[in-house]
Design a protein around this motif. Structure first.
Motif, PDB file in Angstrom:
ATOM      1  N   ALA A 549      -2.498  -4.420   0.889  1.00  0.00           N
ATOM      2  CA  ALA A 549      -1.852  -4.060   1.920  1.00  0.00           C
ATOM      3  C   ALA A 549      -1.042  -2.696   1.816  1.00  0.00           C
ATOM      4  N   LYS A 550      -0.677  -2.452   0.489  1.00  0.00           N
ATOM      5  CA  LYS A 550      -0.218  -1.012   0.359  1.00  0.00           C
ATOM      6  C   LYS A 550      -1.013   0.095   0.655  1.00  0.00           C
ATOM      7  N   GLN A 551      -2.618  -0.476   0.186  1.00  0.00           N
ATOM      8  CA  GLN A 551      -3.639   0.707   0.295  1.00  0.00           C
ATOM      9  C   GLN A 551      -3.548   0.900   1.955  1.00  0.00           C
ATOM     10  N   HIS A 553      -1.492   0.544   4.295  1.00  0.00           N
ATOM     11  CA  HIS A 553      -0.399   1.138   4.613  1.00  0.00           C
ATOM     12  C   HIS A 553      -0.216   2.836   4.354  1.00  0.00           C
ATOM     13  N   LEU A 554      -0.824   2.879   3.158  1.00  0.00           N
ATOM     14  CA  LEU A 554      -0.970   4.646   3.073  1.00  0.00           C
ATOM     15  C   LEU A 554      -2.001   5.120   3.678  1.00  0.00           C
ATOM     16  N   THR A 555      -3.075   4.165   3.891  1.00  0.00           N
ATOM     17  CA  THR A 555      -4.158   4.874   4.774  1.00  0.00           C
ATOM     18  C   THR A 555      -3.848   5.119   6.279  1.00  0.00           C
ATOM     19  N   THR A 556      -2.979   4.144   6.756  1.00  0.00           N
ATOM     20  CA  THR A 556      -2.487   4.497   8.010  1.00  0.00           C
ATOM     21  C   THR A 556      -1.538   5.511   8.088  1.00  0.00           C
ATOM     22  N   LEU A 557      -0.588   5.776   7.102  1.00  0.00           N
ATOM     23  CA  LEU A 557       0.079   6.928   7.048  1.00  0.00           C
ATOM     24  C   LEU A 557      -0.383   8.288   7.067  1.00  0.00           C
TER      25      LEU A 557
END
Length: 598
Positions: A549-551, A553-557
């Motif tokens: 999920a963090k990966q 999220h960082l991809t979306t950001l």
């Protein structure tokens, strides 16, 4: 609680008061006057003696004696007048300590009220006295009582309002006797000089009564002493309080006051105060006084504001000086650096010029030395080669300059061309997406309209089907039962479909979890290469999901923060690579289910 280190004279006096009969107590209390007079005024010893007198209830004894009948007290008015002096001197400058509330709210108002009652008794005795010597003696005692009251009010200003509102004081003020009235008017004048603000805090009815009595004494009393004192008192009240002046000028009760004052005799000793009072009551002078007060108020406001601004500037002056010095030093340093840089550039330019001259001189010397070596027959050939080489160098530099100039001129058009190509590529991709979406939605497009021939053909097919498959006739009850069965089966179907959907969602969640775990395990290093807390990431089922999920999220950001021109040619499902350093942040701050905190 009795204080420690009590004066033995106070102790013996308190013991004597406690043991003696009631009729001897006033005479015994007179010894306090000798103790107070023998102590230096304003000293700490006097304060201690007053506190001891209060703690041993000697002040309360004095107060009780003042409330008794004068005929039953040994010494009569002489003893009473001396006790009033003792009581007023003991109450002024006294620190009651823990009994402050009782002292200020009960004892002091009671003492002031007893002084006024004594004044009324003395007034009655003075009026009833027949002999002149007796009147002078009673007047002397009345003066002592009023002086004691004034001394008490001077030490406790909060009692002024109680005294002014007292009926006994108003009765004393309304006397017709010249001597008594003069003393009371002088007392009121001295009280207002102490604190004239309490005059406005009393009730309006009482204030009107005081004003009426003062004005009555000015206009109706034949005694010049009373008239002079009353005039000074009214002038003091009008000058001290603007509200009283407005009341005297505008109130219907005092409508003809100015005219009556103008009819008073002039040339007397109080004519100056009377003239000032009449001028205050005149409209023109009143307006001038108002303007003058407004001018003074404006000057006071300006003075305070200018003082505030000056103090503010003075407070900021050190920081301003420091900032000015810093700015000057910075500017001086920059100027010095600029001069040094300019000097260094000048020195460098001179050095380059000298080096260039030295190199040119060496080159010419070298050419001369080579010309000396060359055979005279080949000198012409050497010169021709040098000219050709020089021409080639000049042509090379000229062509480079010309091409660079053309490039700089064509740079805007080249930028526009690249931008147009980028926009065309983006538009073409957008159109391709639109065509693809139209193809995907093609099966759901509405049917084409039927022609008459097609309708006839379809109707013929429906009639043939009905003729071949003729159904049996059923009753209404049977149709309702059949309908209920169909509804029940439909309900079972929907309930089963809901369970199947939940099971399908559970299977998809498990598949997603398994695929996530597999992906994390494939990307994870071996156990030999693992360092730190990397093995702990796989102890719980929630940690791989959190990492995934963090990966995401960082991809979306990363995708949101990217510039628009980088997202023109991307498809909706394209993934963006995120550096591994950004994913190396510890997940200790996340809540991970299935594990216990260390």
């Amino acid at each position: 609680m009795k204080p420690t280190g009590t004066d033995p004279r106070i102790l013996s006096l308190a013991a004597e008061v406690a043991k003696s009969p009631e009729q001897n107590v006033p005479v015994i209390l007179l010894k306090l006057k000798e103790i107070i007079n023998n102590t230096p005024l304003g000293s700490s010893e006097l304060k201690k003696i007053k506190q001891d007198i209060y703690c041993y209830d000697l002040i309360q004894y004095c107060l009780l004696v003042l409330g008794q009948d004068c005929s039953r007290i040994q010494g009569g008015w002489t003893t009473i007048s001396q006790l009033t002096q003792i009581l007023s001197h003991c109450c002024v400058g006294l620190d009651p300590g823990e009994d402050a509330e009782e002292f200020y709210k009960e004892l002091l108002p009671s003492a002031a009220e007893n002084f006024l009652i004594l004044g009324r008794r003395l007034q009655t005795c003075f009026i009833n006295a027949a002999k002149g010597e007796e009147k002078d003696e009673i007047l002397h005692f009345f003066q002592i009582v009023t002086d004691s009251l004034f001394w008490l009010l001077g030490g406790h200003v909060q009692l002024i309002q109680n005294v002014l509102q007292s009926d006994h004081f108003l009765h004393l003020l309304q006397t017709d006797n010249v001597q008594i009235g003069s003393i009371v008017m002088t007392l009121l004048q001295n009280i207002l000089r102490i604190n004239s603000g309490d005059l406005l805090r009393i009730e309006g009815k009482t204030l009107h009564s005081i004003l009426d009595e003062v004005i009555f004494k000015i206009l109706s009393t034949p005694s010049p002493v009373i008239r002079s004192t009353s005039t000074k008192l009214l002038l003091l009240m009008a000058e001290s309080h603007q509200e009283i002046l407005i009341l005297l000028r505008l109130s219907a009760c005092y409508k003809g006051l100015r005219n009556l004052l103008n009819k008073q005799e002039t040339g007397t000793e109080f004519s100056q105060e009377l003239t000032q009072l009449i001028s205050l009551l005149s409209p023109q002078i009143y307006q001038e006084v108002e303007d003058q007060k407004l001018h003074q108020a404006a000057c006071l406001i300006q003075a305070y504001w200018k003082g505030f601004q000056t103090r503010k500037r003075i407070k900021k002056l050190p920081s301003a000086v420091i900032a000015l010095q810093r700015s000057f030093r910075s500017k001086r340093t920059k100027t010095q650096l600029k001069l040094n840089r300019k000097k260094e550039e000048e020195d460098l330019r001179l050095q380059l010029q000298l080096q260039r001259q030295r190199a040119m001189r060496l080159s010419r010397e070298l050419r001369l030395s080579m010309l000396e070596i060359v055979h005279p027959g080949q000198l012409e050939k050497y010169n021709r080669e040098m000219e050709e080489k020089s021409a080639l160098i000049i042509q090379k530099y000229w062509r480079g300059y010309r091409e660079r100039k053309k490039f700089y001129q064509q740079r805007p058009s080249l930028t526009e061309y690249k931008a147009a190509v980028t926009l065309q590529r983006a538009v073409l991709k957008f159109l391709a997406k639109c065509r693809k979406r139209k193809k995907q939605l093609a099966p759901w497009q509405r049917l084409q309209e039927l022609t008459d021939a097609r309708r006839v053909e379809l109707k013929q097919q429906v009639d043939d089907y009905i003729r071949r498959h003729s159904g049996s006739q059923i009753s209404g009850v049977a149709s309702r039962e059949l309908h209920a069965q169909a509804q029940e089966q439909l309900q079972h179907y929907f309930m089963g479909r809901t369970l199947e959907e939940r099971a399908q969602q559970h299977r998809e969640a498990l598949m997603a979890q398994i695929s996530t775990n597999i992906e994390q395990l494939m990307k994870a290093p071996s156990l030999k290469e693992a360092e730190g807390k990397e093995p702990e990431l796989f102890l719980s089922r929630s940690r791989p999901v959190a990492a995934k999920a963090k990966q995401a999220h960082l991809t979306t950001l990363k995708h949101i923060q990217a510039p628009w021109w980088k997202k023109l040619g991307e498809e909706p499902g394209d993934e963006i690579d995120v550096p591994k350093d950004e994913l190396s942040i510890e997940l200790g701050t996340l809540f991970i289910g299935g594990t216990k905190p260390p």
